[in-house]
Design a protein around this motif. Structure first.
Motif, PDB file in Angstrom:
ATOM      1  N   GLY A 175      56.644  67.273  68.821  1.00 18.21           N
ATOM      2  CA  GLY A 175      55.325  67.619  68.302  1.00 18.21           C
ATOM      3  C   GLY A 175      54.995  66.870  67.017  1.00 18.21           C
ATOM      4  N   PHE A 176      56.023  66.648  66.175  1.00 15.70           N
ATOM      5  CA  PHE A 176      55.745  65.952  64.920  1.00 15.70           C
ATOM      6  C   PHE A 176      55.369  64.499  65.165  1.00 15.70           C
ATOM      7  N   SER A 177      55.916  63.917  66.215  1.00 21.94           N
ATOM      8  CA  SER A 177      55.539  62.530  66.482  1.00 21.94           C
ATOM      9  C   SER A 177      54.081  62.478  66.926  1.00 21.94           C
ATOM     10  N   SER A 178      53.682  63.524  67.671  1.00 23.28           N
ATOM     11  CA  SER A 178      52.305  63.592  68.117  1.00 23.28           C
ATOM     12  C   SER A 178      51.358  63.738  66.917  1.00 23.28           C
ATOM     13  N   ILE A 179      51.752  64.595  65.966  1.00 20.51           N
ATOM     14  CA  ILE A 179      50.917  64.779  64.778  1.00 20.51           C
ATOM     15  C   ILE A 179      50.841  63.475  63.982  1.00 20.51           C
ATOM     16  N   ALA A 180      51.988  62.791  63.848  1.00 20.53           N
ATOM     17  CA  ALA A 180      52.000  61.538  63.077  1.00 20.53           C
ATOM     18  C   ALA A 180      51.081  60.501  63.727  1.00 20.53           C
ATOM     19  N   THR A 181      51.138  60.401  65.036  1.00 24.64           N
ATOM     20  CA  THR A 181      50.257  59.444  65.722  1.00 24.64           C
ATOM     21  C   THR A 181      48.798  59.823  65.505  1.00 24.64           C
ATOM     22  N   GLY A 182      48.502  61.128  65.602  1.00 22.87           N
ATOM     23  CA  GLY A 182      47.124  61.584  65.406  1.00 22.87           C
ATOM     24  C   GLY A 182      46.603  61.240  64.026  1.00 22.87           C
ATOM     25  N   VAL A 183      47.408  61.567  63.002  1.00 24.98           N
ATOM     26  CA  VAL A 183      46.988  61.293  61.619  1.00 24.98           C
ATOM     27  C   VAL A 183      46.737  59.801  61.444  1.00 24.98           C
ATOM     28  N   ASN A 184      47.643  59.005  61.984  1.00 25.49           N
ATOM     29  CA  ASN A 184      47.546  57.563  61.839  1.00 25.49           C
ATOM     30  C   ASN A 184      46.274  57.010  62.471  1.00 25.49           C
ATOM     31  N   LEU A 185      45.985  57.469  63.681  1.00 24.19           N
ATOM     32  CA  LEU A 185      44.841  56.886  64.377  1.00 24.19           C
ATOM     33  C   LEU A 185      43.521  57.389  63.784  1.00 24.19           C
ATOM     34  N   ILE A 186      43.501  58.633  63.303  1.00 25.98           N
ATOM     35  CA  ILE A 186      42.281  59.112  62.637  1.00 25.98           C
ATOM     36  C   ILE A 186      42.022  58.277  61.384  1.00 25.98           C
ATOM     37  N   THR A 187      43.061  58.120  60.556  1.00 25.61           N
ATOM     38  CA  THR A 187      42.886  57.377  59.307  1.00 25.61           C
ATOM     39  C   THR A 187      42.494  55.929  59.587  1.00 25.61           C
ATOM     40  N   THR A 188      43.141  55.346  60.585  1.00 28.76           N
ATOM     41  CA  THR A 188      42.822  53.957  60.927  1.00 28.76           C
ATOM     42  C   THR A 188      41.344  53.811  61.295  1.00 28.76           C
ATOM     43  N   THR A 189      40.860  54.746  62.106  1.00 30.62           N
ATOM     44  CA  THR A 189      39.470  54.636  62.539  1.00 30.62           C
ATOM     45  C   THR A 189      38.512  54.829  61.364  1.00 30.62           C
ATOM     46  N   HIS A 190      38.899  55.703  60.424  1.00 28.87           N
ATOM     47  CA  HIS A 190      38.017  55.908  59.272  1.00 28.87           C
ATOM     48  C   HIS A 190      38.024  54.722  58.319  1.00 28.87           C
ATOM     49  N   MET A 191      39.215  54.173  58.066  1.00 29.63           N
ATOM     50  CA  MET A 191      39.343  53.260  56.936  1.00 29.63           C
ATOM     51  C   MET A 191      39.304  51.775  57.304  1.00 29.63           C
ATOM     52  N   LEU A 192      39.680  51.426  58.504  1.00 23.45           N
ATOM     53  CA  LEU A 192      39.976  50.011  58.749  1.00 23.45           C
ATOM     54  C   LEU A 192      38.997  49.324  59.686  1.00 23.45           C
ATOM     55  N   ARG A 193      37.824  49.900  59.905  1.00 26.18           N
ATOM     56  CA  ARG A 193      36.870  49.238  60.790  1.00 26.18           C
ATOM     57  C   ARG A 193      36.353  47.942  60.151  1.00 26.18           C
ATOM     58  N   ALA A 194      36.211  46.904  60.970  1.00 25.26           N
ATOM     59  CA  ALA A 194      35.750  45.608  60.469  1.00 25.26           C
ATOM     60  C   ALA A 194      34.315  45.733  59.960  1.00 25.26           C
ATOM     61  N   PRO A 195      33.902  44.794  59.095  1.00 18.88           N
ATOM     62  CA  PRO A 195      32.520  44.853  58.619  1.00 18.88           C
ATOM     63  C   PRO A 195      31.540  44.853  59.796  1.00 18.88           C
ATOM     64  N   GLY A 196      30.593  45.759  59.745  1.00 25.61           N
ATOM     65  CA  GLY A 196      29.590  45.822  60.818  1.00 25.61           C
ATOM     66  C   GLY A 196      29.960  46.791  61.933  1.00 25.61           C
ATOM     67  N   MET A 197      31.236  47.253  61.963  1.00 25.95           N
ATOM     68  CA  MET A 197      31.647  48.150  63.036  1.00 25.95           C
ATOM     69  C   MET A 197      31.305  49.592  62.648  1.00 25.95           C
ATOM     70  N   GLY A 198      30.023  49.929  62.800  1.00 25.69           N
ATOM     71  CA  GLY A 198      29.596  51.289  62.469  1.00 25.69           C
ATOM     72  C   GLY A 198      30.129  52.278  63.496  1.00 25.69           C
ATOM     73  N   TRP A 199      30.025  53.576  63.169  1.00 28.46           N
ATOM     74  CA  TRP A 199      30.553  54.594  64.085  1.00 28.46           C
ATOM     75  C   TRP A 199      29.904  54.505  65.457  1.00 28.46           C
ATOM     76  N   PHE A 200      28.625  54.188  65.478  1.00 37.97           N
ATOM     77  CA  PHE A 200      27.946  54.139  66.771  1.00 37.97           C
ATOM     78  C   PHE A 200      27.971  52.741  67.389  1.00 37.97           C
ATOM     79  N   ARG A 201      28.917  51.938  66.913  1.00 43.42           N
ATOM     80  CA  ARG A 201      29.196  50.683  67.613  1.00 43.42           C
ATOM     81  C   ARG A 201      30.613  50.696  68.173  1.00 43.42           C
TER      82      ARG A 201
END
Ligand code: HEM
Ligand SMILES: [Cu+2]
Length: 552
Positions: A175-201
């Motif tokens: 379960g902890f590996s699942s939580i770690a993957t979840g946290v990682n992918l949420i943060t990645t999507t919030h913080m690391l989108r390329a310029p111009g990659m808005g949420w609705f793109r």
């Protein structure tokens, strides 16, 4: 000078960017990697192993079920086999399947990032998964568990004589590996989108993994706590669930299903993301109702938290609670139906081609729809009272988990295989396997609806003669299905050595992951791309038949 520049190879062939596969060939370079792409592959290897272990267990069980008198296994042995199958399939295959493999591999590529937000946590999550798997494997080797994957109390905590503690510890740790993957992918999507990659793109696969990650992070702790309570009651006689000492066994079911119903969406939301990508690419059309698809994903993730009581209609919960849970379960069908409608509308008047990923995706659409519609049957109290704990339920959840998620897993595997490995597989073999898989699946699981409705209980290996014919058909189907699952190992393995080289974008798809070489360089993009278009800009009627989301 200018002449040299003119014959300079295109950037994807430039020797300066080594592919991630060439960034070290030793075992150590793989086991210590923090590259999200390699970690995705490490996960893929591990879950493939567990898929076949769990499949082998149920193969034996299906052999046993060919005879109504149970001649091969003891009662106890049969219980241990289907428990092993369930625990391993759910926690060591399905939950990590798409998010930890394709999610890891693709999310940074699709949003134009060089890696995930926490690369070392990512590697750690794989090791945590392996430690959890180690505990569970120990439980298996030490003789197994016979509680069913649901660990129901008071059996699991008081009476079962298998290795409940080790098995529960394995699931707890994983379960902890699942939580770690979840946290990682949420943060990645919030913080690391390329310029111009808005949420609705964002491509819908990214949204799907994002919604899944939210569920992983919010629901998994409840499962962890529940398993700890079982272990506490079993080892230290802490009276939590034991009614003789004031405990409440129904409490266990509430806690367990508070995780495990949302977990169904951990398994199926990523599949929905895959299907959107594949449909739009092979129908050469924008996904119909893109924004609606996002709200449907989030709607399913949220409503999914409020329907757990539909697993307890006959467990003695108040009938008013059952009414509410039944109603809410019908509500969750609305966003799911929106998705099915929108996929169909995406295909409508598309210019469709039936490459292997598309065949798997079509298989998903049909099978998921049957799984979902029979879900409405079991969400309605009068029918559920009749079919509870019968093969009807077994058929229903296999249509979702195998017909749905496993089909989508194979769609993803074939769609992104050229990107991941840089090699093309044999299209003919791939189509053949997809069709055999579809036929084998239906032969295995359609008869289970009929016998379940007729009263064949699940988890029994001795049964009335009248059900034998269905069981024999089902076991034959399972044999075909097993053969179909091994085929991709062969032709995909073959393609690694002898396959033609894949170009950067063999399907002519729009996502950023196709704008970098196949296999991608270590840091994904030489230059971070600029995103200047929404996803899925396909227009086969124009000269430039599609428009990539961005260019680096
Ligand atoms: C060859 C394909 C498969 C066959 C023939 C098969 C067959 C079965 C059978 C006979 C049971 C026991 C039913 C009962 O008596 O209650 C079962 C349970 C289950 N299967 Fe499968 N299955 C297959 C593939 C899968 C896959 C791919 C998954 C998940 C990815 C899966 C997940 C489960 C789960 C979660 C259970 C419940 C176990 C329990 O009751 O504790 N199965 N399956
Ligand atoms: Cu449920």
């Amino acid at each position: 000078m200018s002449q040299i520049a003119a014959v300079e190879p295109p950037p994807e062939e430039s020797p300066t960017c080594t592919s991630y596969l060439d960034a070290g060939h030793t075992l150590v370079s793989w086991l210590t990697t923090t590259d999200h792409k390699r970690i995705g592959i490490l996960y893929a290897i591990a879950i493939t192993l567990f898929f076949f272990i769990a499949g082998f267990a149920i193969g034996l069980a299906r052999l046993e079920l060919m005879s109504p008198r149970g001649m091969l296994l003891t009662d106890e042995g049969y219980n241990r086999l289907f428990t092993l199958h369930g625990i391993v399939m759910v926690w060591f295959f399905l939950v990590p399947s798409i998010p930890a493999t394709f999610g890891n591999f693709l999310i940074p590529l699709m949003i134009g990032a060089r890696d995930v937000a926490f690369p070392r946590l990512n590697l750690l999550s794989w090791y945590i998964y392996l430690i959890g798997a180690g505990f569970t494997c120990y439980a298996i080797v030490a003789g197994g568990v016979d509680t069913g994957w649901t660990f129901y109390t008071p059996f699991s905590s008081l009476y079962a004589n298998g290795n409940v503690v080790a098995a529960a510890a394995g699931v707890f740790v994983a379960g902890f590996s699942s939580i770690a993957t979840g946290v990682n992918l949420i943060t990645t999507t919030h913080m690391l989108r390329a310029p111009g990659m808005g949420w609705f793109r964002l491509p819908l696969f990214v949204w799907a993994i994002y919604a899944t990650s939210l569920v992983m992070v919010l629901a998994t702790p409840v499962l962890a706590m529940t398993l700890l309570l079982i272990v506490a009651e079993r080892l230290f006689h802490l009276p939590v669930f034991n009614p003789h000492e004031g405990g409440d066994p129904i409490l266990f079911q509430h806690l367990f299903w508070f995780y495990s119903h949302p977990a169904v969406y951990i398994m199926v939301l990523p599949a929905m993301g895959v299907i959107s990508e594949v449909f739009s690419c092979f129908a050469r059309r924008r996904v119909f109702g893109y924004v609606m698809m996002i709200y449907a994903l989030l709607g399913i993730a949220i409503i999914g938290f409020f329907v757990w009581g539909h697993h307890m209609f006959v467990a003695g919960q108040s009938q008013y609670a059952s009414l509410v849970f039944s109603f809410l379960s019908f509500m969750v069908a609305v966003p799911s139906a929106i998705k099915v409608f929108n996929w169909t509308a995406t295909l409508y008047r598309g210019s469709i081609s039936f490459e292997a990923p598309m065949i798997y995706a079509m298989g998903f659409l049909g099978l998921f729809t049957i799984g979902g519609l029979t879900g409405l049957f079991v969400a309605s109290i009068p029918i559920d009272v009749h079919v509870t704990d019968t093969y009807f339920v077994v058929a229903h959840f296999h249509f979702i988990m195998v017909g749905g998620t496993v089909s989508a897993f194979f769609a993803a595997l074939h769609f992104w295989w050229p990107k991941i490995t840089g090699k093309l597989y044999s299209e003919a073999w791939a189509r053949f396997a997809a069709i055999i898989m579809f036929l084998g699946f239906n032969t295995t699981f359609l008869p289970q609806f009929i016998m379940g409705y007729g009263g064949m209980p699940r988890r029994y290996h001795v049964y009335p003669q009248e059900f034998q014919v269905y069981h024999v058909i089902s076991s034959m189907g399972a044999l075909v299905l097993f053969a179909a699952y091994t085929l991709p190992l062969v032709y995909l393995g073959w393609s690694l050595f002898y396959g033609k080289r894949a170009g950067p974008n063999p399907w002519g798809a729009t996502g950023l992951e196709w704008q970098t070489p196949s296999p991608p360089p270590e840091h994904n993009f030489d230059e971070i791309p600029r995103v200047d278009a929404p996803p899925y800009n396909y227009h086969p009627e124009k000269e430039e038949a599609f428009e990539p989301q961005g260019r680096s």
